[in-house]
Design a protein around this motif. Structure first.
Motif, PDB file in Angstrom:
ATOM      1  N   VAL A 298       0.732  -1.276   0.072  1.00 17.95           N
ATOM      2  CA  VAL A 298      -0.096   0.173  -0.110  1.00 17.95           C
ATOM      3  C   VAL A 298       0.920   1.130  -0.013  1.00 17.95           C
ATOM      4  O   VAL A 298       0.455   2.273  -0.417  1.00 17.95           O
ATOM      5  CB  VAL A 298      -0.874  -0.050   1.256  1.00 17.95           C
ATOM      6  CG1 VAL A 298      -0.392  -0.062   2.537  1.00 17.95           C
ATOM      7  CG2 VAL A 298      -2.026   1.159   1.030  1.00 17.95           C
TER       8      VAL A 298
ATOM      9  N   GLU B 293     -11.196   2.078  -6.519  1.00 20.49           N
ATOM     10  CA  GLU B 293     -11.277   1.541  -5.150  1.00 20.49           C
ATOM     11  C   GLU B 293     -10.336   0.393  -5.047  1.00 20.49           C
ATOM     12  O   GLU B 293     -10.317  -0.445  -5.962  1.00 20.49           O
ATOM     13  CB  GLU B 293     -12.584   1.144  -4.705  1.00 20.49           C
ATOM     14  CG  GLU B 293     -13.688   2.429  -4.646  1.00 20.49           C
ATOM     15  CD  GLU B 293     -14.863   1.870  -3.903  1.00 20.49           C
ATOM     16  OE1 GLU B 293     -15.630   2.959  -3.559  1.00 20.49           O
ATOM     17  OE2 GLU B 293     -15.269   0.729  -3.885  1.00 20.49           O
ATOM     18  N   PHE B 294      -9.320   0.560  -4.118  1.00 19.99           N
ATOM     19  CA  PHE B 294      -8.384  -0.534  -3.689  1.00 19.99           C
ATOM     20  C   PHE B 294      -8.761  -1.172  -2.652  1.00 19.99           C
ATOM     21  O   PHE B 294      -8.749  -0.360  -1.395  1.00 19.99           O
ATOM     22  CB  PHE B 294      -6.849   0.180  -3.773  1.00 19.99           C
ATOM     23  CG  PHE B 294      -6.565   0.649  -5.124  1.00 19.99           C
ATOM     24  CD1 PHE B 294      -6.947   2.023  -5.423  1.00 19.99           C
ATOM     25  CD2 PHE B 294      -6.047   0.030  -5.990  1.00 19.99           C
ATOM     26  CE1 PHE B 294      -6.465   2.282  -6.695  1.00 19.99           C
ATOM     27  CE2 PHE B 294      -5.377   0.438  -6.992  1.00 19.99           C
ATOM     28  CZ  PHE B 294      -5.830   1.991  -7.613  1.00 19.99           C
ATOM     29  N   MET B 295      -8.813  -2.201  -2.281  1.00 19.12           N
ATOM     30  CA  MET B 295      -8.867  -3.027  -1.048  1.00 19.12           C
ATOM     31  C   MET B 295      -7.376  -3.420  -0.466  1.00 19.12           C
ATOM     32  O   MET B 295      -6.521  -4.050  -1.356  1.00 19.12           O
ATOM     33  CB  MET B 295      -9.563  -4.347  -0.990  1.00 19.12           C
ATOM     34  CG  MET B 295      -9.968  -5.172   0.047  1.00 19.12           C
ATOM     35  SD  MET B 295      -8.725  -6.079   0.366  1.00 19.12           S
ATOM     36  CE  MET B 295      -9.013  -7.617  -0.539  1.00 19.12           C
ATOM     37  N   VAL B 296      -7.041  -3.037   0.691  1.00 19.71           N
ATOM     38  CA  VAL B 296      -5.944  -3.494   1.183  1.00 19.71           C
ATOM     39  C   VAL B 296      -6.015  -4.665   2.199  1.00 19.71           C
ATOM     40  O   VAL B 296      -6.946  -4.833   2.837  1.00 19.71           O
ATOM     41  CB  VAL B 296      -5.476  -2.135   2.202  1.00 19.71           C
ATOM     42  CG1 VAL B 296      -3.999  -2.291   2.707  1.00 19.71           C
ATOM     43  CG2 VAL B 296      -5.364  -0.858   1.263  1.00 19.71           C
ATOM     44  N   ALA B 297      -4.989  -5.366   1.923  1.00 16.74           N
ATOM     45  CA  ALA B 297      -5.125  -6.872   2.711  1.00 16.74           C
ATOM     46  C   ALA B 297      -5.174  -6.473   4.158  1.00 16.74           C
ATOM     47  O   ALA B 297      -4.362  -5.837   4.626  1.00 16.74           O
ATOM     48  CB  ALA B 297      -3.648  -7.511   2.358  1.00 16.74           C
ATOM     49  N   GLY B 298      -6.224  -7.199   4.865  1.00 14.57           N
ATOM     50  CA  GLY B 298      -6.586  -6.994   6.057  1.00 14.57           C
ATOM     51  C   GLY B 298      -6.119  -8.154   7.131  1.00 14.57           C
ATOM     52  O   GLY B 298      -4.761  -8.717   6.861  1.00 14.57           O
TER      53      GLY B 298
ATOM     54  N   HIS C 159      -5.452  -4.642  -3.561  1.00 16.57           N
ATOM     55  CA  HIS C 159      -6.442  -5.560  -4.544  1.00 16.57           C
ATOM     56  C   HIS C 159      -7.479  -4.615  -4.963  1.00 16.57           C
ATOM     57  O   HIS C 159      -8.363  -4.129  -4.372  1.00 16.57           O
ATOM     58  CB  HIS C 159      -7.206  -6.713  -3.449  1.00 16.57           C
ATOM     59  CG  HIS C 159      -6.026  -7.606  -2.695  1.00 16.57           C
ATOM     60  ND1 HIS C 159      -5.937  -8.699  -3.124  1.00 16.57           N
ATOM     61  CD2 HIS C 159      -5.158  -7.348  -1.964  1.00 16.57           C
ATOM     62  CE1 HIS C 159      -4.875  -9.306  -2.249  1.00 16.57           C
ATOM     63  NE2 HIS C 159      -4.581  -8.280  -1.632  1.00 16.57           N
ATOM     64  N   TYR C 160      -7.266  -4.579  -6.412  1.00 14.43           N
ATOM     65  CA  TYR C 160      -8.258  -3.569  -7.129  1.00 14.43           C
ATOM     66  C   TYR C 160      -9.598  -4.130  -7.323  1.00 14.43           C
ATOM     67  O   TYR C 160      -9.766  -5.450  -7.532  1.00 14.43           O
ATOM     68  CB  TYR C 160      -7.400  -3.269  -8.410  1.00 14.43           C
ATOM     69  CG  TYR C 160      -8.261  -2.092  -9.015  1.00 14.43           C
ATOM     70  CD1 TYR C 160      -8.118  -0.854  -8.367  1.00 14.43           C
ATOM     71  CD2 TYR C 160      -8.739  -1.983 -10.513  1.00 14.43           C
ATOM     72  CE1 TYR C 160      -8.664   0.471  -8.903  1.00 14.43           C
ATOM     73  CE2 TYR C 160      -9.247  -1.011 -10.854  1.00 14.43           C
ATOM     74  CZ  TYR C 160      -9.260   0.363 -10.191  1.00 14.43           C
ATOM     75  OH  TYR C 160      -9.639   1.404 -10.788  1.00 14.43           O
TER      76      TYR C 160
ATOM     77  N   ARG D 289       0.950  -5.561   3.542  1.00 14.39           N
ATOM     78  CA  ARG D 289      -0.384  -5.164   3.004  1.00 14.39           C
ATOM     79  C   ARG D 289      -0.254  -4.732   1.431  1.00 14.39           C
ATOM     80  O   ARG D 289      -0.394  -3.673   1.066  1.00 14.39           O
ATOM     81  CB  ARG D 289      -0.410  -3.876   3.675  1.00 14.39           C
ATOM     82  CG  ARG D 289      -0.334  -4.170   5.352  1.00 14.39           C
ATOM     83  CD  ARG D 289      -0.413  -2.657   6.227  1.00 14.39           C
ATOM     84  NE  ARG D 289      -1.597  -2.359   5.967  1.00 14.39           N
ATOM     85  CZ  ARG D 289      -2.020  -0.996   5.929  1.00 14.39           C
ATOM     86  NH1 ARG D 289      -1.035  -0.045   6.096  1.00 14.39           N
ATOM     87  NH2 ARG D 289      -3.420  -0.759   5.819  1.00 14.39           N
ATOM     88  N   THR D 290      -0.684  -5.782   0.718  1.00 18.35           N
ATOM     89  CA  THR D 290      -1.076  -5.898  -0.646  1.00 18.35           C
ATOM     90  C   THR D 290      -2.240  -5.040  -1.070  1.00 18.35           C
ATOM     91  O   THR D 290      -2.988  -4.859  -0.263  1.00 18.35           O
ATOM     92  CB  THR D 290      -0.883  -7.176  -1.219  1.00 18.35           C
ATOM     93  OG1 THR D 290      -1.786  -7.943  -0.228  1.00 18.35           O
ATOM     94  CG2 THR D 290       0.439  -7.914  -1.095  1.00 18.35           C
TER      95      THR D 290
END
Lengths: 187, 187
Positions: free
Chosen positions: B80, B167-172, B161-162, B158-159
């Motif tokens: 990120v 909007e990008f989801m960040v590894a949780g 994920h588009y 913390r990769t």
């Protein structure tokens, strides 16, 4: 936490919103009175229009013959509240009995394909086999999504992303950026 | 937050740990003195041994010709802290100039392929073209990973994920479960 999601249609070219980020999916299928579910993590969006998704379904899965014969499947997107079902489905074979019953999941009919959708998942994508040219060599199926139903709440479902060795990453926070033409593939 | 990661070799059949969860990757390539980077989100693991990864690289990308001619690429996994580089790389063409210079990224040589690795990424996978039979029809390349270098810290990067539309989801967070034989594909 398990619930049946209210869903509405999603334009087919927006399927990427749910699959591009790499969630585990539950593949459901039906053929000649038999049905099955498998856990699957090896998939990718391949095109917006037609809406294409490629995935690997290993020959050793009970699902393999059902999708090969029916030339159809449903890709259902589970969230973290279903993690035990996702693990149970992924670690048992459909040859041991019906997985809808075993895991208490509800089959729903969805327009376009006979394969049953899973009501407890936030999104279900009905797929017809588009290209099987790489099935013999790589177990790689290319599907056309012909029917897409998604829940509108939650806006950002907490999907599961497998990283091997029993570890699952749960979808985290959302970050926004302006992305004109990103990936040069926006429709 | 940008740093050069210390990396060590990863057994090739464990590449899935980084790619199966669906992160955006930066594809770097080189051919006849020219090099390029593109942002890519349409990829999937296809096999453990040999370590195969399939991905879509659209013809409209400057990268397309470089990877087609060189028959090689490097898949680099950004986190990120590199989101602005990921967006910038994804929204500009390599025909406008060298992206390593433009985005201040450091090219590193990695065993096995000529394509440069990106030092600021947590993992870099050197790939050789394994099968181009679906390139004409779907822009789908099947790569064999021949060289895998990963940082050991952080353990769970913390990769990004588009999910489309900026909007990008960040590894949780990470959740663990016992998963004997999950996906029926563990090596």
């Amino acid at each position: 936490m398990r619930r049946h999601y209210e869903k509405t249609d999603l334009p087919l070219e927006q399927v990427r919103r749910y699959l591009e980020s790499g969630p585990l999916v539950l593949v459901s299928s039906a053929w000649q009175g038999e049905r099955d579910i498998m856990t699957m993590g090896w998939h990718t969006v391949m095109e917006f229009r037609p809406s294409l998704v490629g995935c690997v379904i290993a020959r050793s899965n009970h699902t393999f013959e059902l999708v090969r014969q029916s030339r159809a499947c449903m890709l259902n997107v589970p969230t973290v509240d279903l993690i035990d079902e996702v693990v149970g489905i992924g670690t048992h074979s459909g040859s041991e009995g019906d997985k809808f019953e075993r895991f208490g999941l509800s089959a729903e009919q969805q327009e376009g394909v006979e394969a049953p959708a899973i009501a407890e998942c936030v999104a279900s994508f009905g797929c017809r086999l588009h290209d099987d040219s790489l099935v013999d060599k790589y177990n790689f199926f290319i599907w056309e999504v012909v029917s897409a139903r998604v829940a509108h709440s939650p806006r950002h479902p907490r999907t599961l992303h497998y990283t091997g060795d029993g570890e699952f990453m749960v979808a985290g926070k959302i970050v926004r950026r302006r992305t004109p033409g990103i990936l040069a593939k926006e429709p």
